[in-house]
Scaffold this motif. Sequence first.
Motif, PDB file in Angstrom:
ATOM      1  N   MET A   1      43.375  40.387  31.393  1.00  0.00           N
ATOM      2  CA  MET A   1      44.823  40.989  31.769  1.00  0.00           C
ATOM      3  C   MET A   1      45.326  40.384  32.971  1.00  0.00           C
ATOM      4  O   MET A   1      46.529  40.984  33.474  1.00  0.00           O
ATOM      5  N   GLN A   2      44.753  39.485  33.466  1.00  0.00           N
ATOM      6  CA  GLN A   2      45.402  38.804  34.770  1.00  0.00           C
ATOM      7  C   GLN A   2      46.842  38.128  34.380  1.00  0.00           C
ATOM      8  O   GLN A   2      47.764  38.242  35.369  1.00  0.00           O
ATOM      9  N   ILE A   3      46.545  37.358  33.525  1.00  0.00           N
ATOM     10  CA  ILE A   3      48.036  36.561  33.279  1.00  0.00           C
ATOM     11  C   ILE A   3      49.133  37.475  33.033  1.00  0.00           C
ATOM     12  O   ILE A   3      50.397  37.492  33.290  1.00  0.00           O
ATOM     13  N   PRO A   4      49.003  38.493  31.866  1.00  0.00           N
ATOM     14  CA  PRO A   4      50.171  39.466  31.616  1.00  0.00           C
ATOM     15  C   PRO A   4      50.427  40.478  32.939  1.00  0.00           C
ATOM     16  O   PRO A   4      51.683  40.693  33.079  1.00  0.00           O
ATOM     17  N   THR A   5      49.414  40.674  33.701  1.00  0.00           N
ATOM     18  CA  THR A   5      49.702  41.390  34.990  1.00  0.00           C
ATOM     19  C   THR A   5      50.562  40.651  36.003  1.00  0.00           C
ATOM     20  O   THR A   5      51.524  41.051  36.542  1.00  0.00           O
ATOM     21  N   PHE A   6      50.032  39.121  36.084  1.00  0.00           N
ATOM     22  CA  PHE A   6      50.974  38.394  36.766  1.00  0.00           C
ATOM     23  C   PHE A   6      52.316  38.223  36.472  1.00  0.00           C
ATOM     24  O   PHE A   6      53.273  38.229  37.398  1.00  0.00           O
ATOM     25  N   LEU A   7      52.465  37.931  35.104  1.00  0.00           N
ATOM     26  CA  LEU A   7      54.249  38.021  34.609  1.00  0.00           C
ATOM     27  C   LEU A   7      54.895  39.141  34.979  1.00  0.00           C
ATOM     28  O   LEU A   7      56.179  39.024  35.174  1.00  0.00           O
ATOM     29  N   LEU A   8      54.123  40.275  34.734  1.00  0.00           N
ATOM     30  CA  LEU A   8      54.736  41.480  35.064  1.00  0.00           C
ATOM     31  C   LEU A   8      54.957  41.868  36.525  1.00  0.00           C
ATOM     32  O   LEU A   8      56.108  42.075  36.938  1.00  0.00           O
ATOM     33  N   MET A   9      54.320  41.551  37.407  1.00  0.00           N
ATOM     34  CA  MET A   9      54.704  41.257  38.851  1.00  0.00           C
ATOM     35  C   MET A   9      55.520  40.307  39.221  1.00  0.00           C
ATOM     36  O   MET A   9      56.701  40.596  39.999  1.00  0.00           O
ATOM     37  N   LYS A  10      55.587  39.218  38.557  1.00  0.00           N
ATOM     38  CA  LYS A  10      56.707  38.043  38.807  1.00  0.00           C
ATOM     39  C   LYS A  10      58.243  38.800  38.475  1.00  0.00           C
ATOM     40  O   LYS A  10      59.103  38.492  38.994  1.00  0.00           O
ATOM     41  N   ALA A  11      58.122  39.411  37.125  1.00  0.00           N
ATOM     42  CA  ALA A  11      59.290  39.990  36.499  1.00  0.00           C
ATOM     43  C   ALA A  11      59.660  41.334  37.766  1.00  0.00           C
ATOM     44  O   ALA A  11      61.093  41.462  37.693  1.00  0.00           O
TER      45      ALA A  11
ATOM     46  N   GLY B   1      59.491  41.078  40.665  1.00  0.00           N
ATOM     47  CA  GLY B   1      59.638  40.449  42.147  1.00  0.00           C
ATOM     48  C   GLY B   1      58.744  40.690  43.320  1.00  0.00           C
ATOM     49  O   GLY B   1      58.904  40.864  44.414  1.00  0.00           O
ATOM     50  N   LEU B   2      57.386  40.972  42.809  1.00  0.00           N
ATOM     51  CA  LEU B   2      56.474  41.412  43.707  1.00  0.00           C
ATOM     52  C   LEU B   2      55.329  40.379  44.051  1.00  0.00           C
ATOM     53  O   LEU B   2      54.231  40.686  44.560  1.00  0.00           O
ATOM     54  N   ILE B   3      55.703  39.067  43.751  1.00  0.00           N
ATOM     55  CA  ILE B   3      54.882  37.972  44.385  1.00  0.00           C
ATOM     56  C   ILE B   3      54.937  37.568  45.656  1.00  0.00           C
ATOM     57  O   ILE B   3      55.965  38.011  46.216  1.00  0.00           O
ATOM     58  N   ASN B   4      53.895  37.603  46.238  1.00  0.00           N
ATOM     59  CA  ASN B   4      53.794  37.536  47.912  1.00  0.00           C
ATOM     60  C   ASN B   4      54.233  38.971  48.333  1.00  0.00           C
ATOM     61  O   ASN B   4      55.330  38.885  49.104  1.00  0.00           O
ATOM     62  N   SER B   5      53.612  39.890  48.199  1.00  0.00           N
ATOM     63  CA  SER B   5      53.853  41.076  48.652  1.00  0.00           C
ATOM     64  C   SER B   5      52.570  42.181  48.695  1.00  0.00           C
ATOM     65  O   SER B   5      51.589  41.846  47.731  1.00  0.00           O
TER      66      SER B   5
ATOM     67  N   GLY C   1      52.306  43.776  45.282  1.00  0.00           N
ATOM     68  CA  GLY C   1      52.022  43.219  44.074  1.00  0.00           C
ATOM     69  C   GLY C   1      50.431  43.100  43.937  1.00  0.00           C
ATOM     70  O   GLY C   1      49.736  43.075  43.004  1.00  0.00           O
ATOM     71  N   ILE C   2      50.007  43.213  45.273  1.00  0.00           N
ATOM     72  CA  ILE C   2      48.443  43.041  45.311  1.00  0.00           C
ATOM     73  C   ILE C   2      47.668  44.105  45.100  1.00  0.00           C
ATOM     74  O   ILE C   2      46.680  44.274  44.218  1.00  0.00           O
ATOM     75  N   ILE C   3      48.248  45.195  45.478  1.00  0.00           N
ATOM     76  CA  ILE C   3      47.686  46.744  45.422  1.00  0.00           C
ATOM     77  C   ILE C   3      48.113  47.395  44.220  1.00  0.00           C
ATOM     78  O   ILE C   3      46.795  48.001  43.626  1.00  0.00           O
ATOM     79  N   LEU C   4      49.113  47.150  43.616  1.00  0.00           N
ATOM     80  CA  LEU C   4      49.736  47.865  42.600  1.00  0.00           C
ATOM     81  C   LEU C   4      48.554  48.062  41.263  1.00  0.00           C
ATOM     82  O   LEU C   4      48.323  49.018  40.628  1.00  0.00           O
ATOM     83  N   PRO C   5      48.388  46.535  40.885  1.00  0.00           N
ATOM     84  CA  PRO C   5      47.621  46.693  39.718  1.00  0.00           C
ATOM     85  C   PRO C   5      46.223  47.362  39.474  1.00  0.00           C
ATOM     86  O   PRO C   5      45.551  47.611  38.582  1.00  0.00           O
TER      87      PRO C   5
ATOM     88  N   LEU D   1      44.150  35.499  45.255  1.00  0.00           N
ATOM     89  CA  LEU D   1      44.519  34.196  45.199  1.00  0.00           C
ATOM     90  C   LEU D   1      45.793  33.784  44.290  1.00  0.00           C
ATOM     91  O   LEU D   1      46.440  32.871  44.382  1.00  0.00           O
ATOM     92  N   ILE D   2      45.796  34.540  43.142  1.00  0.00           N
ATOM     93  CA  ILE D   2      46.761  34.531  42.086  1.00  0.00           C
ATOM     94  C   ILE D   2      48.047  35.051  42.664  1.00  0.00           C
ATOM     95  O   ILE D   2      49.291  34.165  42.462  1.00  0.00           O
ATOM     96  N   ILE D   3      48.224  36.256  43.165  1.00  0.00           N
ATOM     97  CA  ILE D   3      49.453  36.781  43.615  1.00  0.00           C
ATOM     98  C   ILE D   3      49.976  36.394  44.859  1.00  0.00           C
ATOM     99  O   ILE D   3      51.220  36.401  45.218  1.00  0.00           O
ATOM    100  N   ALA D   4      49.148  35.910  45.733  1.00  0.00           N
ATOM    101  CA  ALA D   4      49.547  35.311  47.242  1.00  0.00           C
ATOM    102  C   ALA D   4      49.602  33.902  47.230  1.00  0.00           C
ATOM    103  O   ALA D   4      48.552  33.237  47.473  1.00  0.00           O
TER     104      ALA D   4
END
Length: 281
Positions: A128-138, A140-144, A147-151, A219-222
């Motif tokens: 689920m990490q890749i789909p979750t990352f794409l969702l966070m990117k869409a 605008g929660l990268i480097n926040s 984005g780290i907490i929500l999933p 590591l992925i999101i930040a």
Amino acid sequence: MKKNLLRQWQKRGTVLSLHSVLFVALFIMCLPFLWMLSTSFKTSSEVLKFPPTWIPHDFTFENYVELFKAIDFIHPFYNSVIIALVSVILSVIVCSLAAYAFAKFNFKGRDKLFMVLLGTMMVPGVVMQIPTFLLMKALGLINSYTGIILPGIASVGMIFFFRQFLSTISNDYIEAARIDGAGEIRIFWSIILPMMRPALVAQGIFAFTASWNSFMWPLIIATDDRFYTLPLALTQLDGQHASNYGLSMSGAIVVIIPLVILFMFTQKYFLNSMNIGGVKE
């Protein structure tokens, strides 16, 4: 008389054997931690010495001094505390509310929905990490922090644990409160939550530990080191410090100390929560 005496000795032998097995298992589980602690106080030459030594011959704090020179722990520590605390608070609120609904409300498809929810536990988290990352990117929660907490807020395991705990609480308390005119939010806040305290603390410890030790998702999101947590900060020891095992072990000790302190102050509630099998209605 002899039969009773023989039974007593057999019972004592069984208990002694069980305790011996548990002691050996405990020792094996503590062995890596003890080795890590010992290594953190050794010099670089002694770490690589063969045969290895459990008690340092040249006891030194040099690794800890060098560690705080090599890494700025203040900001990663602040990030870890904020992320862990917010994650625990939000997880406990969301999961306890969901568990309360599954345990105490009768609605169409409740059991089927709960089984589907449990079925998601069969899906590996890494999938689920890749789909979750794409969702966070869409979003605008990268480097926040969000984005780290929500999933990690909604945990199926925590919902299941709370539901099992709530199933041991009699519905009479809820019905009496409803007769007195209390609303559902008031019932949950004033009656259910206080009765769930052992379970809340136990799951809070698990959630705090998971968030504190989390490495892959931050590591992925930040990508910005301003949002690095302590586990990510330790990766700065790579490179010129990669072969300094004493330095790496001292860093690991520093990271786990808050978890040890947390458990020391909350172990009573944690142990009480392990006795969830009360008499059901």
